[in-house]
Design a protein around this motif. Structure first.
Motif, PDB file in Angstrom:
ATOM      1  N   LYS A  17       1.040  -1.251  -0.045  1.00  0.00           N
ATOM      2  CA  LYS A  17      -0.040  -0.012  -0.137  1.00  0.00           C
ATOM      3  C   LYS A  17       0.959   1.308   0.064  1.00  0.00           C
ATOM      4  CE  LYS A  17      -3.886  -2.178   2.491  1.00  0.00           C
ATOM      5  NZ  LYS A  17      -4.342  -2.199   3.718  1.00  0.00           N
ATOM      6  N   SER A  18       2.205   0.936   0.607  1.00  0.00           N
ATOM      7  CA  SER A  18       2.950   2.360   0.487  1.00  0.00           C
ATOM      8  C   SER A  18       3.589   2.343  -0.866  1.00  0.00           C
ATOM      9  CB  SER A  18       4.168   1.909   1.394  1.00  0.00           C
ATOM     10  OG  SER A  18       4.888   0.848   0.822  1.00  0.00           O
ATOM     11  N   CYS A  19       3.209   1.534  -1.809  1.00  0.00           N
ATOM     12  CA  CYS A  19       3.674   1.590  -3.316  1.00  0.00           C
ATOM     13  C   CYS A  19       5.102   1.211  -3.444  1.00  0.00           C
ATOM     14  CB  CYS A  19       3.681   3.061  -3.940  1.00  0.00           C
ATOM     15  SG  CYS A  19       1.831   3.660  -3.760  1.00  0.00           S
ATOM     16  N   LYS A  49       0.557  -9.295   0.590  1.00  0.00           N
ATOM     17  CA  LYS A  49       0.343  -9.764   2.223  1.00  0.00           C
ATOM     18  C   LYS A  49       0.034  -8.407   2.845  1.00  0.00           C
ATOM     19  CE  LYS A  49       3.518 -13.649   1.449  1.00  0.00           C
ATOM     20  NZ  LYS A  49       2.817 -14.859   2.474  1.00  0.00           N
ATOM     21  N   CYS A  50      -0.295  -7.333   2.277  1.00  0.00           N
ATOM     22  CA  CYS A  50      -0.710  -6.298   3.054  1.00  0.00           C
ATOM     23  C   CYS A  50      -1.483  -6.368   4.045  1.00  0.00           C
ATOM     24  CB  CYS A  50      -0.804  -4.782   2.529  1.00  0.00           C
ATOM     25  SG  CYS A  50       0.869  -4.355   1.594  1.00  0.00           S
ATOM     26  N   GLY A  51      -2.814  -7.280   3.552  1.00  0.00           N
ATOM     27  CA  GLY A  51      -3.879  -7.431   4.312  1.00  0.00           C
ATOM     28  C   GLY A  51      -4.654  -6.112   4.707  1.00  0.00           C
ATOM     29  N   ALA A  52      -5.092  -6.020   6.107  1.00  0.00           N
ATOM     30  CA  ALA A  52      -5.601  -4.953   6.774  1.00  0.00           C
ATOM     31  C   ALA A  52      -4.841  -3.999   7.247  1.00  0.00           C
ATOM     32  CB  ALA A  52      -6.766  -5.424   7.769  1.00  0.00           C
ATOM     33  N   CYS A  53      -3.494  -4.273   6.955  1.00  0.00           N
ATOM     34  CA  CYS A  53      -2.417  -3.411   7.655  1.00  0.00           C
ATOM     35  C   CYS A  53      -2.618  -1.887   7.299  1.00  0.00           C
ATOM     36  CB  CYS A  53      -1.003  -3.711   7.446  1.00  0.00           C
ATOM     37  SG  CYS A  53       0.318  -2.803   7.904  1.00  0.00           S
ATOM     38  N   THR A  54      -2.295  -0.633   8.163  1.00  0.00           N
ATOM     39  CA  THR A  54      -2.480   0.652   7.562  1.00  0.00           C
ATOM     40  C   THR A  54      -1.340   1.281   8.142  1.00  0.00           C
ATOM     41  OG1 THR A  54      -3.797   1.112   9.646  1.00  0.00           O
ATOM     42  CG2 THR A  54      -4.878   0.615   7.670  1.00  0.00           C
ATOM     43  N   LEU A  55      -0.181   0.500   8.739  1.00  0.00           N
ATOM     44  CA  LEU A  55       0.919   1.026   9.335  1.00  0.00           C
ATOM     45  C   LEU A  55       1.634   2.297   8.517  1.00  0.00           C
ATOM     46  CD1 LEU A  55       2.397  -1.963  11.325  1.00  0.00           C
ATOM     47  CD2 LEU A  55       1.155  -0.001  12.357  1.00  0.00           C
ATOM     48  N   CYS A  56       1.929   1.936   7.417  1.00  0.00           N
ATOM     49  CA  CYS A  56       2.569   3.234   6.389  1.00  0.00           C
ATOM     50  C   CYS A  56       1.716   4.209   6.147  1.00  0.00           C
ATOM     51  CB  CYS A  56       3.100   2.493   5.010  1.00  0.00           C
ATOM     52  SG  CYS A  56       1.554   1.753   4.248  1.00  0.00           S
ATOM     53  N   GLN A  57       0.377   4.011   6.000  1.00  0.00           N
ATOM     54  CA  GLN A  57      -0.547   5.184   5.973  1.00  0.00           C
ATOM     55  C   GLN A  57      -0.598   5.908   7.037  1.00  0.00           C
ATOM     56  OE1 GLN A  57      -4.485   3.600   5.322  1.00  0.00           O
ATOM     57  NE2 GLN A  57      -5.352   5.424   4.521  1.00  0.00           N
ATOM     58  N   ALA A  63       8.003   1.909   9.007  1.00  0.00           N
ATOM     59  CA  ALA A  63       6.912   1.687   9.739  1.00  0.00           C
ATOM     60  C   ALA A  63       6.362  -0.081   9.290  1.00  0.00           C
ATOM     61  CB  ALA A  63       5.546   2.611   9.288  1.00  0.00           C
ATOM     62  N   CYS A  64       6.920  -0.364   8.163  1.00  0.00           N
ATOM     63  CA  CYS A  64       6.390  -1.429   7.112  1.00  0.00           C
ATOM     64  C   CYS A  64       6.783  -2.891   8.488  1.00  0.00           C
ATOM     65  CB  CYS A  64       6.701  -1.966   6.125  1.00  0.00           C
ATOM     66  SG  CYS A  64       6.185  -3.541   5.494  1.00  0.00           S
ATOM     67  N   PRO A  65       5.819  -3.459   8.820  1.00  0.00           N
ATOM     68  CA  PRO A  65       6.113  -4.886   9.934  1.00  0.00           C
ATOM     69  C   PRO A  65       7.025  -5.904   9.190  1.00  0.00           C
ATOM     70  CG  PRO A  65       3.746  -4.772   9.321  1.00  0.00           C
ATOM     71  CD  PRO A  65       4.339  -3.506   8.696  1.00  0.00           C
ATOM     72  N   TRP A  66       6.826  -5.988   7.813  1.00  0.00           N
ATOM     73  CA  TRP A  66       7.353  -7.220   7.128  1.00  0.00           C
ATOM     74  C   TRP A  66       8.787  -6.814   7.162  1.00  0.00           C
ATOM     75  CZ3 TRP A  66       5.476 -11.757   5.720  1.00  0.00           C
ATOM     76  CH2 TRP A  66       3.857 -11.707   5.570  1.00  0.00           C
ATOM     77  N   GLY A  67       9.941  -7.927   7.827  1.00  0.00           N
ATOM     78  CA  GLY A  67      11.045  -7.956   7.572  1.00  0.00           C
ATOM     79  C   GLY A  67      11.700  -7.001   8.787  1.00  0.00           C
TER      80      GLY A  67
END
Ligand code: SF4
Ligand code: SF4
Length: 231
Positions: free
Chosen positions: A134-136, A168-176, A226-230
């Motif tokens: 979602k962060s592009c 795999k972003c799902g419902a995450c909004t952390l970057c937003q 902010a992205c939780p992946w990795g």
């Protein structure tokens, strides 16, 4: 030359030069979309070699507190390495008689759209390196968006990898949530949508200009931190 062997040799070159990920994208099934977005310039170059180099995770995670000179240093170092890898891949393929067009790692031809001449993220996604979040940014399962990319377009008949199978972003909004000017709209990537559906690039551009005023350089990257992946 055997196409699988050509791909193997190219991969060996990339890893020897310090690339962390390597894949081949095919645009056969999205040729019209590519022509619409980028014109006819690349229409006979139907493969893209995509390469990633990882950032040290800590360097990106620190951006959650604001811009740093450490990030700037590694941003430049990684881009230099990527451009060198692209140049050597390009010459390797050219010497074998193929057409190539290396896309510079960090080149903006449209500042307000924050866009280069061809999308590294699209090539990397189609080459199986990760999904477009979602962060592009391109998100890789092990390092998230803590990487940079380069692309070499070519007509070499390299066997393509499969596009990354899942978003795999799902419902995450952390970057937003982390984006100071609220430029990220929280929309899942779809290849048929233009960038503006997901990102207010002008808002990001204006925010970076404000940071330059206070910090001296255009840096943000809070969406990456902010992205939780990795992480
Ligand atoms: S770089 Fe900063 S301003 Fe731009 S989208 Fe990411 S968080 Fe928002
Ligand atoms: S922070 Fe969440 S929504 Fe944004 S790119 Fe990463 S996983 Fe996707």
């Amino acid at each position: 030359m055997d196409e699988t062997l050509l791909k193997e040799e190219l991969g060996q070159l990339v890893y020897r030069l310090g690339g962390d990920l390597f894949g081949i994208a095919s645009f056969d099934d999205v040729a019209d979309k590519i022509a619409e977005e980028y014109g006819d310039t690349y229409h006979d170059l139907d493969r893209a070699v995509s390469v990633a180099v990882f950032f040290p995770k800590a360097v990106i995670n620190e951006l959650a507190q604001g811009p740093t000179h450490t990030y700037l240093n590694y941003y430049d170092a990684i881009n230099t390495r990527l451009d060198d890898i692209a140049l050597r891949m390009s010459n390797f393929l050219q010497k074998k008689g193929y057409k190539t067009f290396p896309i510079p790692a960090s080149q903006r031809v449209n500042e307000s759209k924050l866009a280069g001449i061809f999308s590294h993220r699209l090539a990397a996604h189609r080459a199986g390196l990760g999904w477009i979040g979602k962060s592009c940014s391109l998100i890789h399962p092990e390092v998230g968006p803590r990487l940079r990319l380069v692309t070499v377009l070519t007509n070499a008949p390299l066997p393509p990898d499969k596009p990354f199978p899942e978003n795999k972003c799902g419902a995450c909004t952390l970057c937003q949530d982390a984006c100071p000017p609220k430029a990220i709209k929280g929309i899942h990537h779809r290849v048929e949508d233009p960038l503006e559906v997901r990102l207010d690039a002008q808002a990001c551009h204006d925010y970076l200009a404000k940071v330059r005023h206070s910090f001296g350089k255009r840096i943000c990257g809070r969406c990456l931190a902010a992205c939780p992946w990795g992480k």
